[in-house]
Each structure stands twice: as structure tokens, then as C-alpha cells.
Write a protein that holds these residues in place. Sequence first.
Motif, mmCIF file in Angstrom:
data_model
loop_
_atom_site.group_PDB
_atom_site.id
_atom_site.type_symbol
_atom_site.label_atom_id
_atom_site.label_comp_id
_atom_site.label_asym_id
_atom_site.label_seq_id
_atom_site.Cartn_x
_atom_site.Cartn_y
_atom_site.Cartn_z
ATOM 1 N N PHE A 167 -10.126 10.080 -23.367
ATOM 2 C CA PHE A 167 -9.006 9.966 -23.849
ATOM 3 C C PHE A 167 -7.880 10.940 -23.144
ATOM 4 C CE2 PHE A 167 -5.397 10.731 -26.680
ATOM 5 C CZ PHE A 167 -4.534 9.535 -26.481
ATOM 6 N N TYR A 168 -8.472 12.282 -23.442
ATOM 7 C CA TYR A 168 -7.544 13.356 -23.077
ATOM 8 C C TYR A 168 -7.978 13.637 -21.509
ATOM 9 C CZ TYR A 168 -6.800 14.186 -27.915
ATOM 10 O OH TYR A 168 -6.367 13.931 -29.233
ATOM 11 N N GLY A 169 -9.209 13.550 -21.057
ATOM 12 C CA GLY A 169 -9.580 13.830 -19.695
ATOM 13 C C GLY A 169 -10.014 15.607 -19.661
ATOM 14 N N GLU A 170 -10.519 15.663 -18.623
ATOM 15 C CA GLU A 170 -11.103 17.216 -18.398
ATOM 16 C C GLU A 170 -9.992 18.286 -18.696
ATOM 17 O OE1 GLU A 170 -11.943 18.192 -14.214
ATOM 18 O OE2 GLU A 170 -13.362 19.668 -14.798
ATOM 19 N N GLU A 171 -8.892 18.316 -18.366
ATOM 20 C CA GLU A 171 -7.861 19.181 -18.721
ATOM 21 C C GLU A 171 -7.989 19.641 -20.095
ATOM 22 O OE1 GLU A 171 -7.271 16.612 -16.810
ATOM 23 O OE2 GLU A 171 -7.065 17.820 -14.990
ATOM 24 N N LYS A 172 -8.236 18.980 -21.084
ATOM 25 C CA LYS A 172 -8.068 19.470 -22.479
ATOM 26 C C LYS A 172 -9.543 19.948 -22.956
ATOM 27 C CE LYS A 172 -4.083 18.351 -24.639
ATOM 28 N NZ LYS A 172 -3.215 18.849 -23.512
ATOM 29 N N ILE A 173 -10.456 20.143 -21.911
ATOM 30 C CA ILE A 173 -11.628 20.807 -22.223
ATOM 31 C C ILE A 173 -11.751 22.204 -21.802
ATOM 32 C CG2 ILE A 173 -14.210 20.621 -22.125
ATOM 33 C CD1 ILE A 173 -13.845 17.540 -21.661
ATOM 34 N N ASN A 174 -11.791 23.097 -22.402
ATOM 35 C CA ASN A 174 -11.625 24.512 -22.166
ATOM 36 C C ASN A 174 -12.562 24.852 -21.254
ATOM 37 O OD1 ASN A 174 -12.407 27.637 -22.726
ATOM 38 N ND2 ASN A 174 -10.341 27.350 -23.497
ATOM 39 N N SER A 175 -12.330 25.697 -19.995
ATOM 40 C CA SER A 175 -13.071 25.874 -18.761
ATOM 41 C C SER A 175 -14.059 26.816 -19.356
ATOM 42 C CB SER A 175 -12.329 25.960 -17.468
ATOM 43 O OG SER A 175 -11.569 27.350 -17.977
ATOM 44 N N ASN A 176 -13.610 27.862 -20.198
ATOM 45 C CA ASN A 176 -14.455 29.145 -20.438
ATOM 46 C C ASN A 176 -15.515 28.400 -21.355
ATOM 47 O OD1 ASN A 176 -12.995 30.659 -19.139
ATOM 48 N ND2 ASN A 176 -12.045 31.566 -20.850
ATOM 49 N N LEU A 177 -15.491 27.485 -22.316
ATOM 50 C CA LEU A 177 -16.337 26.781 -23.009
ATOM 51 C C LEU A 177 -17.652 26.228 -22.305
ATOM 52 C CD1 LEU A 177 -17.270 25.834 -25.858
ATOM 53 C CD2 LEU A 177 -15.580 24.029 -25.707
ATOM 54 N N LEU A 178 -16.811 25.510 -21.166
ATOM 55 C CA LEU A 178 -17.776 24.802 -20.189
ATOM 56 C C LEU A 178 -18.627 25.700 -19.527
ATOM 57 C CD1 LEU A 178 -15.766 21.969 -18.432
ATOM 58 C CD2 LEU A 178 -17.561 21.659 -19.959
#
Length: 349
Positions: free
Chosen positions: A315-326
Motif C-alpha cells: 500500500f505505502y511503497g518503499e518510501e515509508k519503510i525506514n532505510s536505517n531499519l532496513l
Amino acid sequence: MDLSLLKSKFRGSMLGALVGDCTGSPYDNGDQLTSGMKLVLQKSFDKLEGPPFKAPVVQFTDDSAMTYSLAKSLIDRKELDVVDVAKKFVKRYYQEPNRGYGMGVVTVFQKLRGNKFTDVSSPAEEQFNGQGSWGNGGAMRVAPVALFSYENYDKLLDTVRRVTRITHTHKVGIDGAILQATAIYQSLRLDPSQELNVVNFIDDLTCKMDPIEKDEEGLGLSEPQPYKMQLRVMKSLMSEDDQNLSDERVIQKLGNSVAALYSVPTAIFCFLRAQKPITGIQTDNPFRRAVQYAISLGGDTDTIGSMTGAIAGAFYGEEKINSNLLQHCEASEEFRILGDRLFELSVAR
Ligand code: RVK
Ligand code: MG
């Protein structure tokens, strides 16, 4: 839809599945989380999303191992080749058996290896005295199929059924995988800049599950359309006030176990409820809110976290997934690439 947004949604679904699995696995002991553990969970997300720090990666479990194998097979073969998928599942299991696989599914892998993949149907059919498994193992790995079948819902249904049957032949296990794939399919089509209409989302799922569950004849289930029933429960819970909706009640109504029936609807509910703030989950990021909330419900945390993440990411796309967390999640770069390859295969051909 704008193709760059759609590409981000494909990545988001693959990465979301991974993040939910990695962040949920430390809490997967089958129990409810105490209030102290919920605080640890909150602090752990804060830390992982905060300024970069060096630490061993958070490892993924069987959910992501099988999601990876399935995505890789679809990309390599450009179609569903169940023998190839079965080989990839089994190879990966024997390379890394300690990823937390379900107790029953290991027997399927042993039999598949024993018959050298000449018969990929019988081992799953023989599970649980011929009933087949109703575990959530089919649903937890299904995201790549929803992406692969983005343009064709009938193809999605056929592909989900065939790939799930490699390990899960109980109708409730298969329909759980269908419901999870359908939730991802619907999420990919929605614009995340607009408020999500929760009632419509549940009604659309209900309409799609109705004909699928009508084929139940002869199964002798006490409830002939169990997922439709859970969708009704979900809709009624969604209409309640945030303050009144305790974790205990959600668990009692929807479940948090390894059974597909008591975990797939829970994952969808977590995604939907996280559209708005949830008491006790401190974040402005709705993707994180969904996953953290799913884990905080306890039980099969990695799998419910992963299924919630796959839907929320779509739904949100990659933008909402925190890159530090990844950065802290094992194999996140590989999962992003798999999302891109699936996008090229099903959309940007
Ligand atoms: C630990 C009786 C049945 C059943 C049936 C029960 C991993 C069994 C993954 C079985 C996932 C368990 C999760 C899981 C699911 C299923 N009669 N009992 N007909 N069908 N069960 O072994 O791939 O976490 O107790 O097929 O679905 O991360 O052991 O595995 O969270 O459900 O397990 O079913 O894994 P399996 P799975
Ligand atoms: Mg699990």
C-alpha cells in the motif's frame, strides 16, 4: 498508476514481508507480550530506525527463506514451475534447517527429497492423516505471487493454489494464502496519498472470498465460509473506538496462532487499524505502526508481522519503510532486487 509509485509498491511488499519477519522473530514464543516486552519492542524499533550503528544483522526466518525461494523461481522461470519451487524450498531448508520451520512442513521436505521430486503432490496431501496442513505457511510466503500476478486476478488464484499445495493442501490453508494474496493485490492498486476506505477494503475482500469459499462442499467444516466470518468480525472491530479495543479482545476475536484462519485476518486487521494512531504504539509512520502493532499482539509474531508488512508495504511503497531499519535486516538488498525483477516481469515487460 504512475509506474514509479507502482515499482515502489512492489519493492515495499517484498521489503515489508522481510522487515515484519526480522523484527517479529525475537518475540516469537507463542505467548502474549507483557507490557514490559511491548516497551522493549517500542524501544527496539526506535533504535533500529535511529542513527546508524554497527550490529549483527537481524536474521530472517522460514517466512523470508520461502518467500525468497518462491520469488527467485518465478523470476528464473517466468512462470510457475512447481517442481522448481519445491526444489528451491527443499535445498534452502537443508542448507539452513534452523530457520524456524513449522513442525509438519519438514516432513514434506524429507519426502520430497526422498522421492527426488518425481511426485510433488503426495507429500503435502499425506500431512496430518490426509487432511493436509491448515498452517499459515502458504500465506506467509505468498507476496511474490501477488506481485507476479498483478495484472490478472484469475492467474493469481490459480498460481496461489498450485504453489500452496506443495506444502499445504487443507482448504483452509489454501484459502488463507488466497486471502493474503488478495489483500496485497488490492493494496497495490490503491493510492497511498488518499485516505484508505477501510469498509470498502473489507467489503472487496469479502466479495472475492465468497465464491472461493462456496466450494467448501464435502469438507464438513462447522463454519462453511470461515474467512468470510472472520472478515465480518474484522469489520465490526474496526468500527470500535481505539480506546476500547484491547489487545486481548483482538486476539480473542481474530487469533494470533500458526493457523492460517487465526492469523491472516489478524494481519489484514493490523494493516487497516494502523491507518490511524493506536494507543501504546508511538510512531508517526503508518507502515511501522502496522508491523509493530502486529508483533505486539504476540503469538506467531514473525509470520503475522511479515504478512502485515507485505500488505502495508504494497500500500505505502518503499518510501515509508525506514532505510536505517532496513540496513539492520538480513538480505534487504536482495529483497529489493527481487521486488524490482517481479515488477519488470509483470508490469514493465
Ligand atoms: C514456527 C492438526 C495442524 C494441521 C492439521 C498445526 C513456523 C501443526 C512458521 C503444525 C509459521 C502447525 C508457522 C504448522 C506455520 C496444521 N491438524 N494440526 N490438519 N495443520 N497444524 O507444520 O509452514 O513458525 O501443529 O504445516 O504452516 O514461521 O505443526 O507449518 O509461523 O500447525 O510455523 O503447520 O508453518 P505446518 P507451516
Ligand atoms: Mg512463524
